[in-house]
Enzyme design. Sequence first.
Site, PDB file in Angstrom:
ATOM      1  N   GLN A  92      -5.124  -1.326   9.565  1.00  0.00           N
ATOM      2  CA  GLN A  92      -5.028  -2.674   9.009  1.00  0.00           C
ATOM      3  C   GLN A  92      -5.677  -3.692   9.953  1.00  0.00           C
ATOM      4  O   GLN A  92      -5.412  -3.707  11.159  1.00  0.00           O
ATOM      5  CB  GLN A  92      -3.540  -3.026   8.788  1.00  0.00           C
ATOM      6  CG  GLN A  92      -3.292  -4.352   8.115  1.00  0.00           C
ATOM      7  CD  GLN A  92      -3.737  -4.420   6.659  1.00  0.00           C
ATOM      8  OE1 GLN A  92      -3.826  -3.400   5.973  1.00  0.00           O
ATOM      9  NE2 GLN A  92      -4.028  -5.600   6.182  1.00  0.00           N
TER      10      GLN A  92
ATOM     11  N   ASP B  15     -11.545   2.747   3.821  1.00  0.00           N
ATOM     12  CA  ASP B  15     -11.967   1.348   3.750  1.00  0.00           C
ATOM     13  C   ASP B  15     -13.489   1.240   3.592  1.00  0.00           C
ATOM     14  O   ASP B  15     -13.999   0.183   3.224  1.00  0.00           O
ATOM     15  CB  ASP B  15     -11.604   0.626   5.063  1.00  0.00           C
ATOM     16  CG  ASP B  15     -10.304  -0.165   4.967  1.00  0.00           C
ATOM     17  OD1 ASP B  15     -10.012  -0.683   3.884  1.00  0.00           O
ATOM     18  OD2 ASP B  15      -9.606  -0.250   5.994  1.00  0.00           O
TER      19      ASP B  15
ATOM     20  N   LYS C  90       0.837  -1.213   0.000  1.00  0.00           N
ATOM     21  CA  LYS C  90       0.000   0.000   0.000  1.00  0.00           C
ATOM     22  C   LYS C  90       0.863   1.250   0.000  1.00  0.00           C
ATOM     23  O   LYS C  90       0.635   2.189  -0.758  1.00  0.00           O
ATOM     24  CB  LYS C  90      -0.925   0.017   1.228  1.00  0.00           C
ATOM     25  CG  LYS C  90      -2.114  -0.894   1.105  1.00  0.00           C
ATOM     26  CD  LYS C  90      -2.835  -1.051   2.440  1.00  0.00           C
ATOM     27  CE  LYS C  90      -3.866  -2.171   2.343  1.00  0.00           C
ATOM     28  NZ  LYS C  90      -4.360  -2.624   3.644  1.00  0.00           N
TER      29      LYS C  90
HETATM   30  N1  GUN Z   1      -6.870  -6.643   5.969  1.00  0.00           N
HETATM   31  C1  GUN Z   1      -6.996  -7.345   4.817  1.00  0.00           C
HETATM   32  N2  GUN Z   1      -7.636  -6.616   3.885  1.00  0.00           N
HETATM   33  C2  GUN Z   1      -7.907  -5.417   4.452  1.00  0.00           C
HETATM   34  C3  GUN Z   1      -8.538  -4.234   3.976  1.00  0.00           C
HETATM   35  O1  GUN Z   1      -9.012  -4.135   2.845  1.00  0.00           O
HETATM   36  N3  GUN Z   1      -8.616  -3.213   4.882  1.00  0.00           N
HETATM   37  C4  GUN Z   1      -8.130  -3.307   6.146  1.00  0.00           C
HETATM   38  N4  GUN Z   1      -8.260  -2.254   6.937  1.00  0.00           N
HETATM   39  N5  GUN Z   1      -7.537  -4.391   6.609  1.00  0.00           N
HETATM   40  C5  GUN Z   1      -7.427  -5.434   5.766  1.00  0.00           C
END
Ligand code: GUN
Length: 296
Positions: free
Chosen positions: A98, A121, A54
């Site tokens: 996350q 998100d 990311k």
């Molecule tokens: N963990 C795995 N995929 C995601 C996601 O799309 N967002 C977040 N915040 N955590 C994750």
Amino acid sequence: MTAQIIDGKAFAASVREKVAGHVTRLKEENGITPGLAVVLVGEDPASQVYVRSKGKQTVEVGMNSFEHKLDADTSEADLLALVEQLNNDPEVHGILVQLPLPKHLNEDLVINSIAPEKDVDGFHISNVGLLGTGQKSMVPCTPLGSLMMLRDHHGSLSGLDAVVIGRSNIVGKPMAQLLLGDSCTVTIAHSRTKDLADVVRRADIVVAAVGRPEMVPGDWIKPGATVIDVGINRIERDGKNVLVGDVDFASAKDVAGAITPVPGGVGPMTIACLLANTVTACCRANGLSEPEGLTA
Ligand code: GUN
């Protein structure tokens, strides 16, 4: 029939290119650099890989990346204080905490402490409610990426029968809302659904998001249907560790009209849509018109 393979890698690259164009314009015309803050608590290896990826892609499209790595034993109060600090930071337009969080932290509480307009998100209850009532919201990244691919393939989705297999808050439920928003007739199927094969056979669009390797065989697919495979499952095959989806690609590709492969389908779209959501959040925060083609 051999299905068209929907190339998520190429599609994600085109989304990132659009994002980068908007970022350039925001910098040159408005003097604003969109910023994404990612918070990682603990040392889960898969989460570390995601977060690194990311951060790298955020910088590649010209945005600011702020990474906050906290110890696994960080207290809830300290994490909430960091989120509050990011909520109040004008250089931060998007915040992602996350998941999963370590067990002692309340995920719902933490997610709902993020300012909804920075919740890239789309997990905050305000955004869930806005999406459910057809109002402008931040939309979860994986369903948004899936919708973009479906719209690209079909043009209009109006009147099509769609089945979403899986009812998670992150994929299944928001996916169903988005398809409904595009005037599909939507069925949400799950582990207790009776006659799942028959339900899937009626669908023009199948979105599989259950996390069970290859559970949807080709003979469940209506000829010519579009299949979006959200599953990413690691299995052993012929002594090798391989990634497979929730759909049996080998048999489904001979029946479907179009299908996303695993890997290289929905997966790459998730981070691309996170970047898109960050630009959208930045434009909204500054009262600017929204980037076209990057939102639901
Ligand atoms: N963990 C795995 N995929 C995601 C996601 O799309 N967002 C977040 N915040 N955590 C994750």
